[in-house]
Scaffold this active site. Sequence first.
Site, PDB file in Angstrom:
ATOM      1  N   VAL A  11      10.012  -4.026  13.352  1.00 35.78           N
ATOM      2  CA  VAL A  11      10.875  -3.233  12.466  1.00 35.78           C
ATOM      3  C   VAL A  11      10.853  -3.871  11.090  1.00 35.78           C
ATOM      4  O   VAL A  11      11.244  -5.040  10.929  1.00 35.78           O
ATOM      5  CB  VAL A  11      12.325  -3.166  12.989  1.00 35.78           C
ATOM      6  CG1 VAL A  11      13.180  -2.301  12.056  1.00 35.78           C
ATOM      7  CG2 VAL A  11      12.375  -2.626  14.409  1.00 35.78           C
ATOM      8  N   ASP A  63       7.352  -9.671   2.270  1.00 39.03           N
ATOM      9  CA  ASP A  63       7.482  -8.533   1.366  1.00 39.03           C
ATOM     10  C   ASP A  63       6.461  -7.493   1.819  1.00 39.03           C
ATOM     11  O   ASP A  63       5.246  -7.745   1.788  1.00 39.03           O
ATOM     12  CB  ASP A  63       7.197  -8.985  -0.070  1.00 39.03           C
ATOM     13  CG  ASP A  63       7.471  -7.904  -1.099  1.00 39.03           C
ATOM     14  OD1 ASP A  63       7.426  -6.705  -0.743  1.00 39.03           O
ATOM     15  OD2 ASP A  63       7.713  -8.249  -2.269  1.00 39.03           O
ATOM     16  N   TYR A 155      12.750   7.007  -5.608  1.00 42.10           N
ATOM     17  CA  TYR A 155      12.907   7.022  -4.146  1.00 42.10           C
ATOM     18  C   TYR A 155      12.411   8.351  -3.567  1.00 42.10           C
ATOM     19  O   TYR A 155      11.680   8.370  -2.569  1.00 42.10           O
ATOM     20  CB  TYR A 155      14.378   6.796  -3.804  1.00 42.10           C
ATOM     21  CG  TYR A 155      14.696   6.830  -2.332  1.00 42.10           C
ATOM     22  CD1 TYR A 155      14.512   5.705  -1.540  1.00 42.10           C
ATOM     23  CD2 TYR A 155      15.200   7.979  -1.728  1.00 42.10           C
ATOM     24  CE1 TYR A 155      14.819   5.723  -0.182  1.00 42.10           C
ATOM     25  CE2 TYR A 155      15.500   8.015  -0.385  1.00 42.10           C
ATOM     26  CZ  TYR A 155      15.319   6.881   0.392  1.00 42.10           C
ATOM     27  OH  TYR A 155      15.611   6.917   1.732  1.00 42.10           O
ATOM     28  N   LYS A 159       9.394   8.996  -0.809  1.00 39.00           N
ATOM     29  CA  LYS A 159       9.601   9.682   0.471  1.00 39.00           C
ATOM     30  C   LYS A 159       8.717  10.922   0.590  1.00 39.00           C
ATOM     31  O   LYS A 159       8.195  11.226   1.668  1.00 39.00           O
ATOM     32  CB  LYS A 159      11.077  10.060   0.634  1.00 39.00           C
ATOM     33  CG  LYS A 159      12.000   8.866   0.872  1.00 39.00           C
ATOM     34  CD  LYS A 159      11.611   8.085   2.109  1.00 39.00           C
ATOM     35  CE  LYS A 159      12.553   6.918   2.358  1.00 39.00           C
ATOM     36  NZ  LYS A 159      12.134   6.081   3.506  1.00 39.00           N
TER      37      LYS A 159
END
Length: 341
Positions: A11, A63, A155, A159
């Site tokens: 994850v 990162d 953002y 997406k």
Amino acid sequence: MKTFKGKTIVVTGASGGIGRATAIAFGRHGAAVALLARGEAGLAGAAKEVEASGGTALTIEVDTADHDALAAAAARVEQELGPIDVWVNVAFTSVFAPFTEIAPEEYERVTEVSYLGYVYGTMIALERMKKHNRGAIVQVGSALAYRGIPLQSAYCGAKHAIQGFNESLRCELLHDRSPIRTTMVQMPAVNTPQFDWVLSRLPNKAQPVPPIYQPEIAARGVLFAAAHPQRREYWVGASTAATLVANAVAPGLLDRYLARTGVASQQRPQPRDPRQPVNLWEPADEDRDFGTHGAFDARSAGRSPQLWASHHHGTVFAAAGAAAMGLLALGVSLLGKTRRR
């Protein structure tokens, strides 16, 4: 969910929010979970919760915008936990500001983490899964993968990019008849710590657009998708479903609605603290564990009937069919009685 017992799960963005809730949920089902993120304190807190839930935790500071470092992390995961069965991309960063107030280097950084981080994670996971000819990759998306809103252009762009990338990859895997699957989970507004550490140039404190859901709702959606990756996409929350349907039917009308309401609905009445931590370049949870939840517990829903319905299409359709047949039979009966009269 016994599917995950003894499995190896990765994850990203696991130190807080949806990523952390997801890691804990996998741990609750007996999985070995590799938690990938940047913040040392956040990772340590998440690992304790995964282990307390019954899972095995491995923390790796990395990162996700750094492909080579992420590849090295994956190699370590398989060396210490075994072949990767599920890879969940969650890690992201963002900037809350009008487009004209975002610097080029900030836009680049958001894109590297929030889009290319998913691409790199998927690339690395797929390469390793092919060796064992199995696996599932889950992309944690958002209703904003389809519907852009003001103040979040960086953002929303990331997406949208993930959506297109994932569809393309899915087609290729189907063409190759690969047993490896990729799926995407579109999220609603979620009560996460991001609103306490995102770079913001808004006059007031940032907030998710209500209605707001708890991260555990999102985590349940991710686990179900990981167990059933054959479906191309899942929607979490009634607001996600409503937004995507409205955008498909009347996107221009939604443009005007969001132009009127989108700026105010993303801000709380309180002025933003100029000393608020920022995680764009460095982790905000290096020395402080922000936890899983944000500041909106009192306003967040812990249940989602829509999510249950999404996971039980057969039951819902069967019930709808039975109801329709019942209404039809009732109508026929009433019509017969009327004619006899």
